[in-house]
Design a protein around this motif. Structure first.
Motif, short mmCIF file in Angstrom:
data_model
loop_
_atom_site.label_atom_id
_atom_site.label_comp_id
_atom_site.label_asym_id
_atom_site.label_seq_id
_atom_site.Cartn_x
_atom_site.Cartn_y
_atom_site.Cartn_z
N LEU A 82 28.79 23.56 66.38
CA LEU A 82 28.17 24.71 66.90
C LEU A 82 26.92 24.88 66.17
O LEU A 82 25.75 25.05 67.07
CB LEU A 82 28.83 26.09 66.44
N ALA A 83 26.71 24.53 65.11
CA ALA A 83 25.16 24.25 64.57
C ALA A 83 24.28 23.37 65.43
O ALA A 83 23.04 23.56 65.47
CB ALA A 83 25.34 23.73 63.16
N GLU A 84 25.00 22.30 65.82
CA GLU A 84 24.32 21.15 66.48
C GLU A 84 23.79 21.62 67.97
O GLU A 84 22.56 21.47 68.35
CB GLU A 84 25.25 20.01 66.70
N GLU A 85 24.70 22.23 68.48
CA GLU A 85 24.32 22.96 69.72
C GLU A 85 23.23 23.98 69.57
O GLU A 85 22.46 24.01 70.69
CB GLU A 85 25.77 23.61 70.39
N LEU A 86 23.50 24.96 68.70
CA LEU A 86 22.49 26.09 68.81
C LEU A 86 21.20 25.72 68.11
O LEU A 86 20.27 26.37 68.43
CB LEU A 86 23.06 27.32 67.95
N GLY A 87 21.34 24.70 67.14
CA GLY A 87 20.17 24.31 66.42
C GLY A 87 19.83 25.50 65.31
O GLY A 87 18.85 25.63 64.91
N GLU A 88 20.87 26.09 64.87
CA GLU A 88 20.59 27.04 63.94
C GLU A 88 21.69 26.70 62.81
O GLU A 88 22.59 25.94 62.91
CB GLU A 88 20.78 28.51 64.43
N THR A 89 21.73 27.31 61.65
CA THR A 89 22.54 27.32 60.57
C THR A 89 23.79 28.34 60.94
O THR A 89 23.63 29.43 61.06
CB THR A 89 21.85 27.83 59.23
N VAL A 90 25.08 27.57 60.49
CA VAL A 90 26.27 28.16 60.70
C VAL A 90 27.01 28.35 59.39
O VAL A 90 27.14 27.40 58.62
CB VAL A 90 26.96 27.39 61.85
N ASN A 91 27.56 29.58 59.22
CA ASN A 91 28.13 29.55 58.04
C ASN A 91 29.64 30.53 58.19
O ASN A 91 29.94 31.14 59.24
CB ASN A 91 27.54 30.68 57.24
N LEU A 92 30.70 30.09 57.32
CA LEU A 92 31.88 30.64 57.42
C LEU A 92 31.99 31.29 56.05
O LEU A 92 31.90 30.91 55.01
CB LEU A 92 33.09 29.26 57.29
N ALA A 93 32.42 32.61 56.04
CA ALA A 93 32.58 33.58 54.96
C ALA A 93 33.74 34.31 55.01
O ALA A 93 34.37 34.57 56.13
CB ALA A 93 31.52 34.43 54.90
N VAL A 94 34.27 34.48 53.88
CA VAL A 94 35.46 35.34 53.55
C VAL A 94 35.02 36.62 52.71
O VAL A 94 34.20 36.65 51.93
CB VAL A 94 36.66 34.60 53.11
N TYR A 95 36.19 37.61 52.58
CA TYR A 95 35.88 38.66 51.82
C TYR A 95 36.56 38.46 50.42
O TYR A 95 37.65 37.97 50.41
CB TYR A 95 36.61 40.20 52.55
N ARG A 96 35.70 38.69 49.59
CA ARG A 96 36.35 38.48 48.12
C ARG A 96 35.71 39.78 47.33
O ARG A 96 34.54 39.71 47.16
CB ARG A 96 36.04 37.21 47.70
N SER A 97 36.33 40.58 46.56
CA SER A 97 36.01 41.53 45.72
C SER A 97 34.69 42.23 45.97
O SER A 97 33.81 42.32 45.28
CB SER A 97 35.86 40.86 44.41
N GLY A 98 34.68 42.73 47.24
CA GLY A 98 33.56 43.68 47.63
C GLY A 98 32.26 42.84 48.06
O GLY A 98 31.27 43.56 48.36
N ALA A 99 32.45 41.69 48.37
CA ALA A 99 31.35 40.92 49.06
C ALA A 99 31.67 39.84 50.05
O ALA A 99 33.04 39.44 50.13
CB ALA A 99 30.79 39.95 47.85
N ALA A 100 30.96 39.37 50.72
CA ALA A 100 31.22 38.18 51.62
C ALA A 100 30.95 36.82 51.15
O ALA A 100 29.57 36.61 50.61
CB ALA A 100 30.36 38.23 53.01
N VAL A 101 31.83 36.23 50.71
CA VAL A 101 31.44 34.63 50.09
C VAL A 101 31.46 33.58 50.97
O VAL A 101 32.41 33.40 51.73
CB VAL A 101 32.66 34.55 48.98
N ASN A 102 30.60 32.81 50.99
CA ASN A 102 30.40 31.70 51.93
C ASN A 102 30.92 30.39 51.47
O ASN A 102 30.97 29.80 50.32
CB ASN A 102 28.84 31.23 52.15
#
Length: 259
Positions: A91-111
């Motif tokens: 997806l990053a290669e296709e869009l030419g943008e930065t792609v991140n995966l994040a999960v919920y942990r203790s009140g925050a989004a952790v990448n």
């Protein structure tokens, strides 16, 4: 011996055993540079938690079944990154943008994972960082799917303003989150950083619960307001592919299948 020093030495014992398969208390003491009685006490403490074990009294120390218990707790996260990684990279290669995966942990989004296409202008490496929920696209997606008590605790708390575009009015955020849940994608336009836009979609587990958020972010001159719906569509498709890899199956006519 301080508590921190004891923890450090206990961790080193586990690393020594993992490296060699097994080790006697004498050799452990020598590698740690401590008296054998000190090494023996540390080994006994680890034995008490089933992290190490011996076949017989005086036998070399091996890793114990407690290690398997700890490893099992990390398996879902490892599986998530393993399945999502190739999709993120593509997806990053296709869009030419930065792609991140994040999960919920203790009140925050952790990448957990970040991918950048070959043409992408380098951005901050967010892996391991905890970011706020209310001012990021991934955070909004995760926030929209939290149980109501947790969601309201965030909205009722202090909502920090990062830029002039950050939404800090709880009522406005609640309205946004309704749209996020309805439309299947979240957006943050210069809300966390000036000049940075992002869109995110949800990754679902086998039972349909939201496990993570997949986002694409880029500078406003490239990922402008008019381009966000197009990119959001691709991010949602990629998130659905990851969900499918994790065992999720959309029911015909479901909201997710309709996305």
């Amino acid at each position: 011996m301080t508590t921190v020093q004891s923890v450090d030495r206990a961790a080193l014992i586990l690393e020594i055993i993992a490296r060699d398969g097994e080790a006697g208390v004498g050799r452990i003491a020598k590698e740690l540079g401590v008296h054998q009685s000190t090494a023996s006490r540390l080994v006994a403490a680890l034995e008490g938690h089933d992290l190490v074990e011996r076949r017989a009294e005086g036998a070399p120390v091996q890793l114990g079944v407690g290690i398997l218990r700890l490893a099992a707790a990390t398996r879902p996260r490892l599986e998530l990154t393993a399945q999502a990684g190739p999709v993120c990279e593509a997806l990053a290669e296709e869009l030419g943008e930065t792609v991140n995966l994040a999960v919920y942990r203790s009140g925050a989004a952790v990448n957990l994972y970040q991918a950048q296409g070959a043409r992408t202008v380098a951005l901050h490496n967010w892996v391991g960082d905890a970011t706020v929920l209310h001012a990021t696209s991934s955070g909004k997606m995760l926030l929209a799917h939290l149980p109501e008590p947790q969601r309201e605790a965030v909205l009722d708390g202090a909502l920090e303003r990062f830029t002039e575009h950050t939404v800090v009015d709880p009522r406005a955020l609640r309205s946004q989150l309704v749209e996020v849940a309805r439309d299947g994608w979240a957006v943050a336009e210069e809300e966390f950083e000036e000049g940075l836009n992002a869109v995110a979609a949800a990754i679902h587990g086998p039972e349909g619960d939201v496990l993570a958020a997949l986002s694409a972010a880029g500078p406003t001159y490239r990922l402008g307001h008019d381009r966000l719906p197009e990119v959001a569509s691709r991010v949602r498709e990629a998130a659905q592919e990851i969900s499918h890899r994790l065992g999720h199956r959309e029911e015909p006519g479901s909201a997710l299948a309709a996305e």
